[in-house]
Enzyme design. Structure first.
Site: not given
Length: 824
Positions: A491, A591, A719, A768
């Site tokens: 997964k 869960r 930044y 980023m």
């Protein structure tokens, strides 16, 4: 059937190929299979499969050739079976007998590091004028050495083999198999120290390879090696001639000086081999040492310094691995562009046949050089290999292979004289939705083809080591034994590693089930050729049609989802096509899952709907990774056994039961039941922390240095001016940011990046698309590759530094980070 008793010397075979892996068949009618019983595998399980595929000669181990196997093979009237105490030893003795038939120089290479590089470079450097046979890739083990030596043929004029050992007494079996006449001892280091009582014992064991060589080349600077040669080797090999070299040892036969300049290195020789000077583009110390071993050998072998220098300049870095990459036009590329011999082609084709991502198979192949065979003999064999592996399209490059085009019976084939001609003339749009094997001799520069066909990526890549993944799978298999099945969790893009590629490897390695989170993940696997049973953990009503179409099996965890499934099933006419279900019981995770109060309702629904078949019943240990929760885990297990027992009694048949995840396999082996679910452990992270050393790192996240700036103290970086420099610094900007999965939490010195072996801290905030690091103390240039995590920077350490877990790091790696899968 002919069965021969347990004397390995009785093996008489006309087979051309030795087979130890039932999945690696090329020419079954010409193969003899050695069934090997190991800790994690048993070749005896596949005898019938091999017989059906055409193999007719078998070597089996007496202890594993059970009465059931004897009855099974009794009807094989056209087969020969040899029963031996050890299949590996029988194979070694068979190959040793073949080795005695040859009287050519055989170079044996041993040492801790560099064996494969020295072997490959030596083969490259000596090939002009010689017909060379060499170990393929790093075939240096108890099995790899005999498989290598078996390739000796009458056409060869020199052989170069490597031998590696991990514990005492192994080399005594390899020496008669290889029987080298010339030895090269590369170096001594920490590799496999655990298998020996001391460093001296390890050296002594490695030196066993050279007990009958006429000459031994080694570096005298390794004083422990030098001492053991004098004390141990020379007394048992009194006619041994040694040829030593050194940079610091005054007593070496050849005194060597390394002078590293900005764009090259100079290797200067003085002493027994005369005064010589060689230039090379390699600058790191390991490459210079490996190259010097080769130069010493070549000078002693009789090559002139001028010839050696010319060949050194043509040397290229050795890629000892097959790489699986995304290509243009929805293709996958298998990059093996740096060597090309018949055994290498066979190995690459076997890897090609393992891949399930695309149905079409294309091979781009160059001339096969310096085999000693006639073109007709050689390409007849190559053509047969390609046909055996059902290759759909052949793109052949080179004058020699083109002259033998009539031998190839491939549905689609094209021939080009040169690599440049291919790049200029080939219609690249015609190559789509295919697995493409790129296999070429170094002189053909097939890296140009790889560059043209590879899907372009920015400089950040996640490399996935398929050998390490297989190692981790086998480690967990050894923990659970043969009778317990494995569901491998793929997964979340296989924990960031690439679902289809990982699933293909798991299918090849015969896991029993795959687990995914959502139906879309299962559909993608089916579309990429995965046929294993797949459990979908979050099965929702809108996805039921897809699940039926692609034979995906739902996890049923609540009254609502079960009611939806029953309604759906009752609307379908053909009940035989309904996939089985997996019932999840909530024993403490809270869960998903049925609680105890649901059991009566659940049993009623199952009895009312007998068309719904239950494949497995399972639960999840909430605290298996921490010892503090052991009592609760025990309570969960007992609740699960009670609940599963009630359901099975009502069903009237046994299901497969599972409760353990990766951590549970290590901490609670007694709870393994019928199946376990293997997740994060498969990817190299041992969640309990108890046995991390037993696993291998699977993923390595790499990026490149985009720019280096030299800034004065007091300047700021990034930044918000968060990165304040306390002193004059060299700052490197890297091509990775939080959009690639490098979390902002790593900023301002929290994260460290490995730069040519030096850990360099981040400086300023993570951007980023970019990250800045302080490389003041590192030897680095723009364009250099750096390691974000891998062996140098374990992902567990990385996760701890920002108070998270490895799962989050792995699954957070962005889609634009290209995955490269490789196999050594």
């Amino acid at each position: 059937m002919s069965i021969t008793g347990n004397n390995p010397q009785t093996i008489v075979t006309q087979a051309a190929y030795l087979l130890t892996d039932s999945r690696q068949i090329s020419f079954p009618e010409q193969s003899i299979f050695f069934a090997i019983k190991g800790d994690r595998h048993d070749g005896h399980q596949f005898l019938s499969e091999l017989y059906k595929n055409g193999v007719r000669e078998f070597v089996v181990e007496e202890a594993s050739f059970t009465d059931a196997l004897r009855r099974q093979t009794a009807a094989w009237t056209d087969a020969a079976i040899w029963i031996v105490p050890s299949s590996i030893r029988a194979m070694q003795k068979l190959v040793a007998e073949k080795r005695r038939q040859f009287n050519i120089p055989v170079v044996g290479i041993a040492g801790s590091n560099g064996k494969t590089i020295v072997k490959e470079w030596l083969a490259q450097l000596i090939a002009p004028g010689e017909s060379v046979v060499a170990s393929p890739k790093s075939y240096n083990s108890q099995i790899g050495v005999p498989l290598s030596v078996w390739n000796l043929g009458k056409e060869h004029t020199i052989a170069i083999f490597e031998a590696g050992i991990s514990q005492a007494h192994e080399m005594e079996y390899l020496q008669p198999v290889m029987h080298p006449t010339i030895g090269v001892f590369t170096n001594i280091g920490s590799a496999h120290d655990d298998g020996f009582k001391s460093r001296k014992q390890k050296i002594t064991e490695k030196l066993r390879l050279f007990t009958k060589v006429k000459k031994l080349i080694y570096r005298k600077d390794y004083t422990e090696v030098d001492e053991e040669i004098s004390l141990i080797l020379k007394p048992v090999n009194p006619f041994l001639e040694t040829l030593s070299w050194g940079t610091s040892h005054s007593g070496a036969d050849v005194r060597v000086v390394f002078d590293t300049e900005k764009d090259k290195s100079v290797i200067s020789f003085q002493g027994k081999l005369g005064v010589q000077r060689f230039e090379t583009a390699f600058r790191d110390q390991a490459s210079l040492e490996n190259l010097t071993h080769c130069i010493v050998f070549l000078l002693d072998f009789g090559l002139s310094a001028g010839t050696i220098q010319q060949r050194i300049l043509a040397l290229k870095p050795i890629s000892m691995r097959l790489e699986l990459k995304e290509g243009i036009n929805h293709c996958y590329l298998i990059d093996d562009a740096y060597n090309n011999d018949v055994q290498g082609i066979s190995m690459a084709l076997n890897f090609l046949s393992q891949q399930e991502q695309r149905q079409k198979k294309t091979v781009i192949l160059s001339d096969v050089l310096q085999t000693g065979q006639t073109p007709a003999e050689l390409y007849k064999l190559v053509a047969k290999l390609l046909k055996e592996k059902d290759v759909d399209r052949l793109i052949a490059i080179g004058p020699e292979i083109g002259s033998q085009s009539a031998l190839f019976a491939i549905p689609k084939q094209e021939f080009y004289k040169t690599t440049d001609a291919f790049l200029n003339e080939f219609p690249f749009a015609s190559l789509s939705d295919s697995l493409v094997l790129i296999k070429g001799a170094r002189s053909f520069s097939f890296e140009k083809i790889v560059h043209r066909l590879q899907q372009k990526a920015h400089g950040t890549v996640l490399e996935i080591n398929l050998d390490a993944l297989t190692h981790n799978l086998n480690y967990y298999r050894s923990k659970i034994g043969k009778t317990t099945k494995i569901m491998a969790m793929v997964k979340a893009f296989a924990y960031g590693s690439g679902s289809a590629e990982v699933a293909s490897l798991l299918q090849y390695n015969r896991v029993d089930y795959l687990g995914v989170a959502y139906a879309d993940e299962g559909v993608s696997l089916r579309q990429n050729g995965i046929t294993l049973p797949i459990m979908v953990m979050n099965a929702t009503q809108p996805a039921f049609d897809l699940m039926l179409q692609y034979k995906l099996e739902p996890e049923i965890y609540s009254r609502r989802i079960f009611s939806d499934w029953i309604t759906y099933v009752n609307q379908i006419g053909a009940k035989s096509d309904i996939p089985p279900i997996h019932l999840k019981l909530d024993t403490g995770m809270h869960r998903l899952g049925f609680v105890k109060d649901d059991y009566e309702w659940l049993i009623q629904q199952l009895q009312k709907n007998p068309a719904i078949r239950v494949s497995t019943i399972f639960s999840h240990l909430v605290g298996a990774d921490e010892g503090v929760h052991n009592a609760f885990s025990k309570q969960q297990y007992e609740l699960f056994i009670e609940g599963a027992g009630l359901i099975e009694e009502a069903l009237g048949y046994q299901t497969t039961k599972h409760i353990l995840n990766s951590a549970g396999i290590v901490r609670f082996p007694g709870y393994k039941l019928d199946m376990v679910r293997l997740g994060i452990g498969l990817y190299g992270v041992e969640a309990t922390g108890q046995e991390q050393r037993a696993l291998q790192s699977v993923g390595t996240l790499k990026t490149i240095v985009s720019q280096i700036k030299y800034l004065a103290g007091g300047e700021t970086v990034g930044y918000s001016r968060k990165g304040l420099l306390a002193h004059d610094s060299a700052i490197a900007t890297l091509a990775i940011g939080y959009a690639d999965g490098y979390d902002r939490g790593f900023g301002n010195g929290v994260g460290q990046i490995s730069v040519n072996g030096v850990l360099c801290p981040t400086i300023g905030n993570i951007c980023m698309d970019m990250t800045m690091i302080d490389v003041t103390g590192a030897n680095v240039e723009e364009g250099d590759e750096v390691i974000v995590f891998g062996r140098e920077m374990p992902i567990t350490s990385l996760a701890k530094s920002i108070h998270t877990i490895p799962y989050e790091i792995l699954t957070g790696i962005g889609d634009r980070v290209k995955r490269i899968f490789f196999k050594e």
